[in-house]
Design an enzyme around this catalytic site. Structure first.
Site, PDB file in Angstrom:
ATOM      1  N   GLU A 188      21.539  55.580  -8.272  1.00  0.00           N
ATOM      2  CA  GLU A 188      20.585  56.668  -8.520  1.00  0.00           C
ATOM      3  C   GLU A 188      20.906  57.412  -9.816  1.00  0.00           C
ATOM      4  OE1 GLU A 188      17.997  56.748  -6.938  1.00  0.00           O
ATOM      5  OE2 GLU A 188      18.389  55.952  -4.928  1.00  0.00           O
TER       6      GLU A 188
ATOM      7  N   HIS B 287      22.743  64.360  -4.167  1.00  0.00           N
ATOM      8  CA  HIS B 287      21.755  63.702  -3.303  1.00  0.00           C
ATOM      9  C   HIS B 287      22.421  63.309  -1.994  1.00  0.00           C
ATOM     10  CE1 HIS B 287      18.804  60.961  -1.727  1.00  0.00           C
ATOM     11  NE2 HIS B 287      19.630  59.938  -1.826  1.00  0.00           N
TER      12      HIS B 287
ATOM     13  N   HIS C 190      21.486  62.603   2.660  1.00  0.00           N
ATOM     14  CA  HIS C 190      20.506  62.276   3.700  1.00  0.00           C
ATOM     15  C   HIS C 190      20.681  63.192   4.913  1.00  0.00           C
ATOM     16  CE1 HIS C 190      21.041  57.890   2.004  1.00  0.00           C
ATOM     17  NE2 HIS C 190      20.351  58.651   1.170  1.00  0.00           N
TER      18      HIS C 190
ATOM     19  N   GLU D 215      17.479  84.105   5.781  1.00  0.00           N
ATOM     20  CA  GLU D 215      18.071  84.032   4.443  1.00  0.00           C
ATOM     21  C   GLU D 215      17.429  82.972   3.535  1.00  0.00           C
ATOM     22  OE1 GLU D 215      22.205  83.096   4.228  1.00  0.00           O
ATOM     23  OE2 GLU D 215      21.931  81.038   4.860  1.00  0.00           O
TER      24      GLU D 215
ATOM     25  N   HIS E 119      13.634  59.873   3.260  1.00  0.00           N
ATOM     26  CA  HIS E 119      14.854  59.407   2.605  1.00  0.00           C
ATOM     27  C   HIS E 119      15.957  60.478   2.600  1.00  0.00           C
ATOM     28  CE1 HIS E 119      16.845  56.975  -0.845  1.00  0.00           C
ATOM     29  NE2 HIS E 119      17.683  57.910  -0.431  1.00  0.00           N
TER      30      HIS E 119
HETATM   31 ZN   LIG Z   1      19.725  58.112  -0.761  1.00  0.00          ZN
END
Ligand SMILES: [Zn+2]
Length: 270
Positions: free
Chosen positions: A116, A139, A141, A169, A210
């Site tokens: 990525e 990144h 999940h 919050e 994702h």
């Molecule tokens: Zn991912």
């Protein structure tokens, strides 16, 4: 020259990987982090003229030329980073307008940066344009945010408003809201460009079915953003199927804006 394994920036990134794995956000080789480093910090630990390998990136990112990044490796498991940082992480310098990543340390088993990498570098470029202090792109999940993208409208305003209503919050932590991308093929320049476009207006970008991208000035801020949105998504999933008797109203959200000196995304509140 000091040992890079003792560098605070490296130790903190290792701790963050371990913590994210413990949260269940990074199964197997899921998730990736990139952190912009100051050249002067890197120079305390590495000879900047000593390039181990030159790795083609497959994209251009002119504004990042000459910049240094600590990046998790492709196919690597977050749970293992703490046991072998040199195999699971790398320090690279972008050159040729971003088309080459010069490896200065890490990926010791012959590996390379995360698949990525385009989404990370394009997101850095987009965030730096609006906040010169941005250093981190992350990144992962997270279970509840992921689940929420199956049952909730993906409209950004609707998605954001639901999260704001789930925990007091939230509007204080991410007043700009969360942006949402529909399902797209990951690992491509296309999803990288789409993510970067969304990063211009928010530090959180949900990838439907994702996971999520977060950006921030440091690891704590970025982790905290994802942690807060994920908590809100968890509350949503606990109550989504039940009759609601109460919520946080727009009037109350306005009170939070005033009290904490934040501005909710334009047009998101009545
Ligand atoms: Zn991912």
């Amino acid at each position: 020259m000091k040992d890079v394994l003792t560098a605070p920036f490296l130790a903190e990134l290792v701790r963050t990987c371990t913590n994210m794995y413990a949260h269940g956000w990074d199964e197997r080789n899921g998730g990736n982090i990139s952190m912009l480093l100051n050249a002067s910090d890197v120079a305390e630990y590495l000879d900047l003229k000593m390039v181990l390998r030159a790795l083609p990136t497959g994209f251009r990112a002119e504004t990042l030329d000459g910049k240094y990044f600590l990046v998790t490796g492709t196919g690597k498991y977050f749970k293992n980073v703490q046991y072998d940082p040199a195999a699971n992480l790398g320090i690279v310098r972008l050159t040729d307008g971003g088309q080459t990543a010069e490896l200065l340390w890490g990926y010791s088993d012959g590996g390379k940066f995360t698949s990525e990498f385009p989404a990370h570098m394009m997101s850095h470029a987009a965030r730096l344009a609006v906040d010169p202090e941005n250093h981190v792109v992350m990144h992962c999940h997270p279970n509840n945010l992921l689940a929420m993208t199956y049952v909730h409208d993906l409209d950004e305003k609707a998605f954001t408003r639901t999260l704001w209503q789930m925990e007091t919050e939230c509007i204080v932590v991410f007043p700009e809201g969360v942006n949402v991308l529909p399902w797209m093929l990951c690992g491509t320049n296309e999803i990288g460009e789409a993510t970067a476009e969304k990063m211009k207006t928010a530090r959180l970008v949900v990838w439907a079915q994702h996971g999520i991208y977060g950006a921030g000035r440091d690891l704590d801020e970025t982790f905290g953003l994802i942690e807060t949105a994920e908590k809100a998504a968890e509350v949503y999933l606990k109550i989504a199927h039940l009759p609601w008797k109460n919520t946080i109203t727009d009037e109350q959200l306005h009170q939070l804006e005033k009290r904490f000196g934040v501005n909710a995304r334009e047009g998101y509140l009545k």
